[in-house]
Design an enzyme around this catalytic site. Sequence first.
Site, PDB file in Angstrom:
ATOM      1  N   CYS A   1     -57.598  17.403  24.705  1.00 36.27           N
ATOM      2  CA  CYS A   1     -57.450  17.989  23.362  1.00 36.27           C
ATOM      3  C   CYS A   1     -56.091  17.664  22.753  1.00 36.27           C
ATOM      4  CB  CYS A   1     -57.621  19.510  23.429  1.00 36.27           C
ATOM      5  SG  CYS A   1     -59.244  20.051  24.014  1.00 36.27           S
TER       6      CYS A   1
ATOM      7  N   HIS B   1     -59.176  24.116  29.772  1.00 37.20           N
ATOM      8  CA  HIS B   1     -60.141  23.207  29.155  1.00 37.20           C
ATOM      9  C   HIS B   1     -61.493  23.348  29.848  1.00 37.20           C
ATOM     10  CE1 HIS B   1     -61.285  19.624  26.808  1.00 37.20           C
ATOM     11  NE2 HIS B   1     -62.072  19.366  27.847  1.00 37.20           N
ATOM     12  N   CYS B   2     -62.544  23.564  29.057  1.00 33.49           N
ATOM     13  CA  CYS B   2     -63.906  23.665  29.596  1.00 33.49           C
ATOM     14  C   CYS B   2     -64.604  22.326  29.409  1.00 33.49           C
ATOM     15  CB  CYS B   2     -64.684  24.776  28.887  1.00 33.49           C
ATOM     16  SG  CYS B   2     -66.418  24.879  29.423  1.00 33.49           S
TER      17      CYS B   2
ATOM     18  N   CYS C   1     -70.530  30.311  31.649  1.00 26.65           N
ATOM     19  CA  CYS C   1     -71.726  30.946  32.202  1.00 26.65           C
ATOM     20  C   CYS C   1     -72.990  30.271  31.647  1.00 26.65           C
ATOM     21  CB  CYS C   1     -71.740  32.437  31.851  1.00 26.65           C
ATOM     22  SG  CYS C   1     -73.194  33.306  32.488  1.00 26.65           S
TER      23      CYS C   1
ATOM     24  N   CYS D   1     -68.876  29.916  27.013  1.00 33.12           N
ATOM     25  CA  CYS D   1     -67.732  30.279  27.847  1.00 33.12           C
ATOM     26  C   CYS D   1     -67.465  31.772  27.706  1.00 33.12           C
ATOM     27  CB  CYS D   1     -66.493  29.491  27.424  1.00 33.12           C
ATOM     28  SG  CYS D   1     -66.210  28.029  28.428  1.00 33.12           S
TER      29      CYS D   1
END
Length: 335
Positions: free
Chosen positions: A134, A144-145, A159, A165
């Site tokens: 990012c 960061h996902c 989840c 998230c």
Amino acid sequence: MSNYERKKTTPCCVGCMQAIKWIPVIFIASVIAWSYYAYVVELCVLAIESTFEKIAFLIFYHVICVLFFWSYWNTVFTPVGTVPSNWRIPESEIERLFRAESQEQQKRILEYCARDLPVTNRTLNGSVRFCDKCRIIKPDRCHHCSVCGTCVLKMDHHCPWVNNCVCFNNYKFFVLFLGYALLYCLYVALTSLEYFIRFWRGELTSGGMGRFHILFLFFVSLMFAISLVSLFGYHIYLVLKNRTTLEAFRAPIFRVGGADKNGFNLGKFANFQEVFGDNWKLWFLPIYSSFGDGFSYPMRHCDEDAESLLGNSDTRIEMEEDVFPETRFHDSIIP
């Protein structure tokens, strides 16, 4: 396959992946819809003979059901939020960062970029945390996902059952969702237990599939209740400790003090208020009432520690220059 063909098929693949992510949510919604039919129609309307019992069961059931589904809806559809543009590292600094010849030089560049930002968390080597995907300075407790493809404020975990998230914006909704889901399952299991036993013994007659709806209703609600007890209990523990799931497995590292799992622990009640707010009327409603902005958080004994470690203002300036020499390079970054 040519580059043109690969690019051509990419949007279709992305669309398929996005659709697949919704399968767990559709499954949960289907189970809720079926349980509503089995409980309201097959149990309350067709199986229970007492009118008073029917009305009492249906009133309490619908109150719990509305709170349960409302919490689930907010958990699923609340956006994770975005990190503002002032946290973004300028392109010129990104180039200098990647061209840096040493780790110390990188640390100084990151310190300069974060000079006006409220960041206290650091990496293992003591650098300001930043995301190379990012290209931003990471706010405290932000991660960061890879599934969402963005940096998420106070990320707890991603989840799949909510296709979202669990983070700063929806953590209260998620905890309420777990609590009301557990309450929903326990209520359904306990109120259907008597009729489950009577059907099992053959004391009640019911048309065809009605009996099986009640049998499965009891088993499914009991199974989900057992699985939810530990999960709900664990997140209540995290709320009272002011930790995320990620922080429970890997302690956050602070600029002063190093790694500390209890760095954000303000005491049980203050921790609870940070998630649920100070208006008790909203505590158990899936309405946003959390404290903070998601970028900075109060820390345990922050003022006392600073006072005891750094003393008066003159000593504080001298100590900052000795311990953190990189702060003296804010206006003259080494290229």
